[in-house]
Scaffold this motif. Structure first.
Motif, PDB file in Angstrom:
ATOM      1  N   ARG A   2       0.847  -1.187   0.000  1.00 16.94           N
ATOM      2  CA  ARG A   2       0.000   0.000   0.000  1.00 16.94           C
ATOM      3  C   ARG A   2       0.885   1.241   0.000  1.00 16.94           C
ATOM      4  O   ARG A   2       1.791   1.365   0.817  1.00 16.94           O
ATOM      5  N   LYS A   4       1.625   4.832   0.968  1.00 17.63           N
ATOM      6  CA  LYS A   4       1.166   5.635   2.091  1.00 17.63           C
ATOM      7  C   LYS A   4       0.633   6.986   1.615  1.00 17.63           C
ATOM      8  O   LYS A   4       1.007   7.485   0.551  1.00 17.63           O
ATOM      9  N   VAL A 158     -10.357   4.859   0.704  1.00 19.81           N
ATOM     10  CA  VAL A 158      -9.472   5.138   1.833  1.00 19.81           C
ATOM     11  C   VAL A 158     -10.374   5.258   3.058  1.00 19.81           C
ATOM     12  O   VAL A 158     -11.428   5.898   3.000  1.00 19.81           O
ATOM     13  N   SER A 200      -5.455  -4.001   0.460  1.00 18.59           N
ATOM     14  CA  SER A 200      -4.907  -2.909  -0.357  1.00 18.59           C
ATOM     15  C   SER A 200      -5.507  -1.550  -0.014  1.00 18.59           C
ATOM     16  O   SER A 200      -4.988  -0.515  -0.425  1.00 18.59           O
ATOM     17  N   ARG A 202      -6.106   1.703   2.011  1.00 12.26           N
ATOM     18  CA  ARG A 202      -5.296   2.457   2.969  1.00 12.26           C
ATOM     19  C   ARG A 202      -6.157   2.936   4.140  1.00 12.26           C
ATOM     20  O   ARG A 202      -7.279   3.397   3.945  1.00 12.26           O
ATOM     21  N   ASP A 224      -1.552   3.630   7.611  1.00  9.14           N
ATOM     22  CA  ASP A 224      -0.975   3.863   6.283  1.00  9.14           C
ATOM     23  C   ASP A 224      -0.806   5.339   5.963  1.00  9.14           C
ATOM     24  O   ASP A 224      -0.528   5.712   4.820  1.00  9.14           O
TER      25      ASP A 224
END
Length: 248
Positions: A2, A4, A158, A200, A202, A224
């Motif tokens: 992933r 960041k 996200v 996957s 974040r 993340d």
């Protein structure tokens, strides 16, 4: 792996004069090893997108669930995309509280954002009363289930964990508490969407993130990146947070 993400939420702050801060971030982090996102007020979105170039992504702070219509003061997801946005924050606790937005409201907005080609940053978090009553994980579970639509991927979703009692207060949960919630969110995402999407996606931490505490927060399991409020308004504050994330 992933990639960041350091995300800044300017909230109801910023005028044209503040674009100089964006230029400073761009100079300091050109070729950064992490993604950088700033979500300014809608009045600045187009100009900030121009100033950010290919260094910083931009996003809206909210969108309407409808594509267009008689909704005075609201902004459609397609309008954000037209102004240069690639992300939108949805379900922030200030929207949930100030505008009484429900999980279902957030889900419908997320559907509209995804249809417009935007990535969604969906916020979840508990109040101080819920934390003290040991209801945190139940609250987070309900928000995740109700707010996230089915059609997300690890690329388009996200999740930001923002304990309401830590936003703008200077208080933060312990590192163990942050880790517990982030591990829980990861497990819930994997359970619902499978390992591919679940691993996957974040997961950001938000709530009084500052240069002085960023490194220790970024060392926590399944963190993340960060959704940063006040400290994202000045390059002198946001830049060290970005650097700490690169070093994590």
């Amino acid at each position: 792996m992933r990639r960041k993400l350091a995300a800044g939420n300017w909230k109801m702050n910023g005028t044209a004069a503040d674009l100089a801060e964006v230029e400073g971030i761009c100079k300091a982090h050109k070729g950064a090893g992490v993604d950088i996102l700033i979500c300014p007020p809608a009045t600045l979105l187009s100009r900030l997108t121009d100033a950010a170039g290919d260094v910083i992504a931009t996003g809206g702070q909210d969108c309407h669930a409808k594509d267009s219509g008689a909704h005075t003061g609201d902004i459609a997801a397609g309008m954000l995309a037209d102004a240069g946005a690639t992300y939108v924050i949805l379900g922030h606790s200030e929207r949930r509280e100030d505008h009484e937005e429900t999980d279902q409201d957030v889900r419908e907005k997320a559907k509209a954002a995804l249809a417009a080609g935007l990535k969604v940053v969906i916020c979840v978090g508990e109040s101080l009363e819920e934390r003290e009553a040991a209801n945190t994980l139940d609250i987070i579970s309900g928000q995740l289930a109700g707010s996230i639509p089915d059609a997300v991927t690890g690329e388009t979703l996200v999740v930001a964990y923002e304990p309401i009692w830590a936003i703008g207060t200077g208080k933060i949960p312990t590192l163990d508490q942050i880790g517990e919630v982030h591990d829980f969110i990861r497990a819930r995402l994997e359970e619902r969407f499978g390992a591919g999407v679940g691993r996957s996606t974040r997961i950001l931490y938000g709530g009084s993130v500052k240069p002085g505490n960023a490194a220790e927060i970024f060392a926590v399991s399944n963190v993340d990146g960060a959704l940063v409020g006040g400290a994202s308004l000045k390059a002198a504050d946001f830049s060290p947070i970005i650097s700490a994330l690169e070093d994590a």
